[in-house]
Write a protein that holds these residues in place. Structure first.
Motif, short mmCIF file in Angstrom:
data_model
loop_
_atom_site.label_atom_id
_atom_site.label_comp_id
_atom_site.label_asym_id
_atom_site.label_seq_id
_atom_site.Cartn_x
_atom_site.Cartn_y
_atom_site.Cartn_z
N GLN A 20 0.83 -1.20 0.00
CA GLN A 20 0.00 0.00 0.00
C GLN A 20 0.87 1.26 0.00
OE1 GLN A 20 -3.01 -1.56 -1.02
NE2 GLN A 20 -3.64 0.38 -0.15
N GLN A 21 2.00 1.20 0.69
CA GLN A 21 2.90 2.35 0.72
C GLN A 21 3.50 2.62 -0.67
OE1 GLN A 21 6.09 1.91 3.50
NE2 GLN A 21 6.75 4.05 3.30
N ARG A 24 0.75 4.17 -2.82
CA ARG A 24 0.52 5.58 -2.48
C ARG A 24 1.65 6.46 -3.03
NH1 ARG A 24 -2.26 9.13 0.35
NH2 ARG A 24 -1.20 10.72 1.57
N HIS A 25 2.89 6.00 -2.91
CA HIS A 25 4.02 6.77 -3.43
C HIS A 25 3.91 6.92 -4.96
CE1 HIS A 25 8.05 8.35 -3.80
NE2 HIS A 25 8.32 7.42 -4.71
N TYR A 27 1.17 6.79 -6.72
CA TYR A 27 0.02 7.67 -6.98
C TYR A 27 0.41 9.14 -6.86
CZ TYR A 27 -4.10 10.36 -5.54
OH TYR A 27 -5.06 11.32 -5.39
N LEU A 28 1.10 9.49 -5.78
CA LEU A 28 1.49 10.88 -5.58
C LEU A 28 2.48 11.34 -6.64
CD1 LEU A 28 1.77 10.94 -1.69
CD2 LEU A 28 -0.05 11.90 -3.11
N TYR A 57 -6.05 4.96 -8.43
CA TYR A 57 -5.81 4.98 -6.98
C TYR A 57 -7.09 4.71 -6.21
CZ TYR A 57 -4.07 6.20 -2.42
OH TYR A 57 -3.72 6.15 -1.09
N GLY A 61 -6.03 2.02 -3.86
CA GLY A 61 -5.77 2.65 -2.57
C GLY A 61 -6.54 2.01 -1.42
#
Length: 106
Positions: A20-21, A24-25, A27-28, A57, A61
């Motif tokens: 998940q980390q 998220r990285h 995605y950003l 995401y 996410g």
């Protein structure tokens, strides 16, 4: 848009085994790179890229939605797809049911 570009893992450029980390990285990073206010001049124009990143995401996410997506796309490492033939038998004549107007009685 091809079928691969509809795959959220391809859109975010992460492996299916990503944490998940990591998702998220990615995605950003993708959002910063494709957002109209922060993208570089040589980036492809249009808001479809941003929308694709947001949609990807939204699925990846959330761990529950991600598991549901993986289950419905039938991702299994090393698995080969199974071909299924569907045969529909039709009987001649009118259908075996009849639809009529709905009557409401109070």
């Amino acid at each position: 848009m091809t079928a691969d570009q509809n795959d959220p893992y391809v859109v975010l450029d992460v492996a299916r085994e990503a944490t998940q980390q990591q998702i998220r990285h990615a995605y950003l990073s993708q959002l910063r790179a494709s957002h109209p206010d922060t993208r570089t001049p040589d980036a492809p124009p249009g808001d479809t890229t941003v929308q694709n990143v947001l949609d990807a995401y939204e699925i990846l996410g959330d761990p529950v939605r991600r598991a549901d997506y993986d289950q419905h796309t039938a991702f299994r490492p090393g698995a080969t797809p199974i071909r299924v033939r569907v045969t529909v038998h039709r009987t001649p004549g009118p259908p075996s049911f009849r639809a009529t107007p709905v009557r409401w009685h109070s």
